[in-house]
Design a protein around this motif. Structure first.
Motif, mmCIF file in Angstrom:
data_model
loop_
_atom_site.group_PDB
_atom_site.id
_atom_site.type_symbol
_atom_site.label_atom_id
_atom_site.label_comp_id
_atom_site.label_asym_id
_atom_site.label_seq_id
_atom_site.Cartn_x
_atom_site.Cartn_y
_atom_site.Cartn_z
ATOM 1 N N GLN A 106 1.213 15.615 -1.804
ATOM 2 C CA GLN A 106 0.154 14.673 -2.162
ATOM 3 C C GLN A 106 0.439 13.929 -3.467
ATOM 4 N N ARG A 107 1.406 14.412 -4.241
ATOM 5 C CA ARG A 107 1.753 13.747 -5.505
ATOM 6 C C ARG A 107 2.995 12.866 -5.382
ATOM 7 N N MET A 108 3.614 12.873 -4.215
ATOM 8 C CA MET A 108 4.829 12.081 -4.034
ATOM 9 C C MET A 108 4.520 10.595 -4.104
ATOM 10 N N ALA A 109 5.417 9.857 -4.746
ATOM 11 C CA ALA A 109 5.218 8.419 -4.908
ATOM 12 C C ALA A 109 5.078 7.717 -3.560
ATOM 13 N N SER A 110 5.899 8.115 -2.595
ATOM 14 C CA SER A 110 5.857 7.454 -1.286
ATOM 15 C C SER A 110 4.523 7.687 -0.586
ATOM 16 N N VAL A 111 3.948 8.868 -0.729
ATOM 17 C CA VAL A 111 2.662 9.173 -0.104
ATOM 18 C C VAL A 111 1.544 8.395 -0.789
ATOM 19 N N LEU A 112 1.559 8.354 -2.124
ATOM 20 C CA LEU A 112 0.554 7.584 -2.851
ATOM 21 C C LEU A 112 0.592 6.113 -2.452
ATOM 22 N N SER A 113 1.790 5.580 -2.315
ATOM 23 C CA SER A 113 1.935 4.185 -1.903
ATOM 24 C C SER A 113 1.315 3.954 -0.525
ATOM 25 N N ASP A 114 1.622 4.842 0.408
ATOM 26 C CA ASP A 114 1.077 4.719 1.764
ATOM 27 C C ASP A 114 -0.451 4.784 1.752
ATOM 28 N N VAL A 115 -1.005 5.686 0.954
ATOM 29 C CA VAL A 115 -2.454 5.860 0.897
ATOM 30 C C VAL A 115 -3.135 4.612 0.342
ATOM 31 N N VAL A 116 -2.545 4.006 -0.675
ATOM 32 C CA VAL A 116 -3.124 2.779 -1.225
ATOM 33 C C VAL A 116 -3.176 1.690 -0.162
ATOM 34 N N GLU A 117 -2.087 1.521 0.583
ATOM 35 C CA GLU A 117 -2.090 0.519 1.654
ATOM 36 C C GLU A 117 -3.115 0.877 2.727
ATOM 37 N N ALA A 118 -3.247 2.161 3.030
ATOM 38 C CA ALA A 118 -4.234 2.581 4.025
ATOM 39 C C ALA A 118 -5.653 2.291 3.545
ATOM 40 N N LEU A 119 -5.907 2.511 2.265
ATOM 41 C CA LEU A 119 -7.238 2.225 1.723
ATOM 42 C C LEU A 119 -7.541 0.730 1.780
ATOM 43 N N ILE A 120 -6.528 -0.095 1.547
ATOM 44 C CA ILE A 120 -6.721 -1.541 1.667
ATOM 45 C C ILE A 120 -7.104 -1.889 3.106
ATOM 46 N N GLY A 121 -6.420 -1.269 4.065
ATOM 47 C CA GLY A 121 -6.762 -1.485 5.465
ATOM 48 C C GLY A 121 -8.173 -1.032 5.777
ATOM 49 N N ALA A 122 -8.562 0.110 5.215
ATOM 50 C CA ALA A 122 -9.910 0.632 5.441
ATOM 51 C C ALA A 122 -10.966 -0.276 4.810
ATOM 52 N N LEU A 123 -10.705 -0.764 3.613
ATOM 53 C CA LEU A 123 -11.640 -1.690 2.952
ATOM 54 C C LEU A 123 -11.794 -2.969 3.764
ATOM 55 N N TYR A 124 -10.687 -3.460 4.308
ATOM 56 C CA TYR A 124 -10.728 -4.673 5.123
ATOM 57 C C TYR A 124 -11.586 -4.463 6.377
ATOM 58 N N LEU A 125 -11.379 -3.350 7.056
ATOM 59 C CA LEU A 125 -12.142 -3.081 8.280
ATOM 60 C C LEU A 125 -13.614 -2.818 7.995
ATOM 61 N N ASP A 126 -13.889 -2.152 6.897
ATOM 62 C CA ASP A 126 -15.264 -1.751 6.595
ATOM 63 C C ASP A 126 -16.067 -2.873 5.935
ATOM 64 N N GLY A 127 -15.428 -3.640 5.067
ATOM 65 C CA GLY A 127 -16.173 -4.642 4.305
ATOM 66 C C GLY A 127 -15.708 -6.064 4.463
#
Length: 223
Positions: A106-127
């Motif tokens: 959960q602290r890996m840079a690659s995972v954090l990067s993926d999560v940020v992009e996923a949150l952007i996708g979630a924000l787009y779909l939700d709002g």
């Protein structure tokens, strides 16, 4: 359902769908979860590229396509997303499997990067696009004002930094490889001259090297 209100506070947005925010913060190793972040990451990557491209087009009206493309590449790459994830402290909220949590996935840079992009996708779909755009422009504000050379990927930055000081080329050495063949995890050390070595982890040698370079930059306070 996990309580993710602290994440919503940091995002300054309250989700109508808790399923979306939960999925965006769930790694594929969390087998109990119905959804993980992969599909949202795919969408969020495209939203991020569009928003940053649109912003660069407006900010630099006299700049030609080549320099604009170079700026875009630096601003949407994994390292930029990782900076945002670290600033928001998202590593504390990413759901991973029990073994992976012990390994610090959960602290890996690659995972954090993926999560940020996923949150952007979630924000787009939700709002909608306005919500996603508002989040991106706020979190990328400092990087949008930086000179392009300061946004170079970690490995390139470390190499140029070392050479500029007459030091040998950075040396990356595989220290460990674990996991099955279809999903290996590498640990790589980075040595720069006589400075103490640092370590990075990743699901490929390239990602592990990038993680080590990022750790070196952070330790030395280079940017």
């Amino acid at each position: 359902m996990r309580s993710l209100s602290k994440v919503e506070e940091r995002l300054e947005y309250q989700f109508k769908s808790q399923i979306l925010i939960s999925a965006a913060l769930t790694h594929g190793s969390q087998q109990k979860a119905e959804r993980d972040y992969q599909r949202l990451e795919f969408l969020g990557d495209r939203v991020l590229n569009l928003v940053i491209a649109d912003e660069l087009y407006a900010r630099f009206p006299d700049e030609k396509e080549g320099p604009l493309a170079a700026r875009l590449s630096l601003l949407v790459r994994a390292e930029a997303c990782t900076r945002v994830g670290e600033a928001l402290g998202l590593q504390a909220f990413i759901a991973v499997g029990a073994m992976e949590r012990k390994q610090g996935v959960q602290r890996m840079a690659s995972v954090l990067s993926d999560v940020v992009e996923a949150l952007i996708g979630a924000l787009y779909l939700d709002g909608g696009m306005d919500v996603a755009r508002g989040f991106i422009l706020k979190q990328w504000q400092a990087m949008l004002t930086q000179a392009p050379e300061t946004l170079k990927d970690a490995k390139t930055f470390v190499q140029e930094w070392a050479l500029g000081r007459g030091l040998p080329l950075p040396a990356y050495v595989v220290q460990n490889r674990e996991g099955p063949d279809h999903a290996p995890r590498f640990t790589i050390s980075l040595q720069v001259g006589d400075l103490a070595s640092v370590h990075g982890q990743g699901l490929s040698k390239q990602l592990a090297e990038m993680d080590a370079a990022s750790a070196f930059i952070a330790r030395e306070g280079l940017r």
